[in-house]
Scaffold this active site. Structure first.
Site, mmCIF file in Angstrom:
data_model
loop_
_atom_site.group_PDB
_atom_site.id
_atom_site.type_symbol
_atom_site.label_atom_id
_atom_site.label_comp_id
_atom_site.label_asym_id
_atom_site.label_seq_id
_atom_site.Cartn_x
_atom_site.Cartn_y
_atom_site.Cartn_z
ATOM 1 N N TYR A 289 0.844 -1.195 0.000
ATOM 2 C CA TYR A 289 0.000 0.000 0.000
ATOM 3 C C TYR A 289 0.877 1.241 0.000
ATOM 4 O O TYR A 289 0.568 2.242 -0.652
ATOM 5 C CB TYR A 289 -0.915 0.016 1.229
ATOM 6 C CG TYR A 289 -1.958 -1.072 1.205
ATOM 7 C CD1 TYR A 289 -3.143 -0.901 0.511
ATOM 8 C CD2 TYR A 289 -1.736 -2.278 1.862
ATOM 9 C CE1 TYR A 289 -4.103 -1.900 0.480
ATOM 10 C CE2 TYR A 289 -2.688 -3.277 1.841
ATOM 11 C CZ TYR A 289 -3.867 -3.083 1.141
ATOM 12 O OH TYR A 289 -4.804 -4.093 1.109
ATOM 13 N N ASN B 140 -13.215 -0.101 -5.261
ATOM 14 C CA ASN B 140 -12.917 -0.575 -6.599
ATOM 15 C C ASN B 140 -14.159 -1.095 -7.320
ATOM 16 O O ASN B 140 -14.695 -2.130 -6.972
ATOM 17 C CB ASN B 140 -11.862 -1.682 -6.499
ATOM 18 C CG ASN B 140 -11.558 -2.282 -7.835
ATOM 19 O OD1 ASN B 140 -12.014 -1.787 -8.857
ATOM 20 N ND2 ASN B 140 -10.773 -3.324 -7.837
ATOM 21 N N CYS C 180 -6.489 -5.792 -7.644
ATOM 22 C CA CYS C 180 -6.283 -5.221 -6.323
ATOM 23 C C CYS C 180 -5.790 -6.282 -5.338
ATOM 24 O O CYS C 180 -5.350 -5.941 -4.255
ATOM 25 C CB CYS C 180 -7.571 -4.578 -5.821
ATOM 26 S SG CYS C 180 -9.004 -5.631 -5.931
ATOM 27 N N HIS C 181 -5.851 -7.535 -5.718
ATOM 28 C CA HIS C 181 -5.340 -8.580 -4.827
ATOM 29 C C HIS C 181 -3.820 -8.592 -4.802
ATOM 30 O O HIS C 181 -3.227 -9.290 -3.994
ATOM 31 C CB HIS C 181 -5.864 -9.944 -5.279
ATOM 32 C CG HIS C 181 -5.454 -10.322 -6.661
ATOM 33 N ND1 HIS C 181 -6.123 -9.884 -7.782
ATOM 34 C CD2 HIS C 181 -4.442 -11.087 -7.108
ATOM 35 C CE1 HIS C 181 -5.525 -10.392 -8.854
ATOM 36 N NE2 HIS C 181 -4.499 -11.110 -8.480
ATOM 37 N N GLU D 38 -0.495 -17.210 -9.068
ATOM 38 C CA GLU D 38 0.332 -16.381 -9.948
ATOM 39 C C GLU D 38 1.815 -16.516 -9.645
ATOM 40 O O GLU D 38 2.654 -15.997 -10.369
ATOM 41 C CB GLU D 38 -0.057 -14.904 -9.782
ATOM 42 C CG GLU D 38 -1.450 -14.585 -10.291
ATOM 43 C CD GLU D 38 -1.795 -13.111 -10.072
ATOM 44 O OE1 GLU D 38 -0.992 -12.405 -9.455
ATOM 45 O OE2 GLU D 38 -2.872 -12.691 -10.534
#
Length: 103
Positions: free
Chosen positions: A39, A62, A70-71, A99
């Site tokens: 952040y 969002n 946003c994750h 990912e």
DNA sequence: AGGTTGACCACGG
DNA sequence: GCCGTGGCCAACC
């Protein structure tokens, strides 16, 4: 269909969001797959290094949840932070794991 | 116009 | 590892 920057911009303006929040979300869109930012780093990217708290407020709003990653935004101490999309923090962790962004 | 809230940070015990 | 405290900023009421 891929979400372009211009398209996201008009959607967000249409929602009546502030410029600050728009900048946060646009910056979030640029995060490459397989990477995470904090952040605080995100706040720095938009030119307000101390607004990391407000960054959280923006991400929560969002309106393009699945398309804006946003994750990929986590806390400075390495833990995940919160996540308001369905599935919550658990889902966030599993997506990042898929990912290869985290262990 | 002023107070509260929150997907935070840093530091200390 | 947990919890409390002070600080930061923008959004919301």
């Amino acid at each position: 269909m891929a979400l372009t920057r211009d398209r996201a911009l008009s959607i967000m303006k249409n929602k009546g969001m502030s410029e600050f929040q728009i900048k946060v979300l646009l910056a979030t869109m640029r995060i490459p797959k397989g990477e995470v930012v904090t952040y605080k780093e995100l706040a720095k990217m938009i030119g307000k290094p101390k607004a990391y708290r407000a960054v959280g407020t923006a991400l929560k709003n969002n309106p393009l949840a699945p398309q804006i990653p946003c994750h990929r935004v986590v806390k400075s101490d390495g833990t995940l932070g919160n996540y308001s999309a369905p599935g919550g923090t658990k889902k966030k962790r599993s997506m990042l794991r898929a990912e290869g962004a985290i262990k």
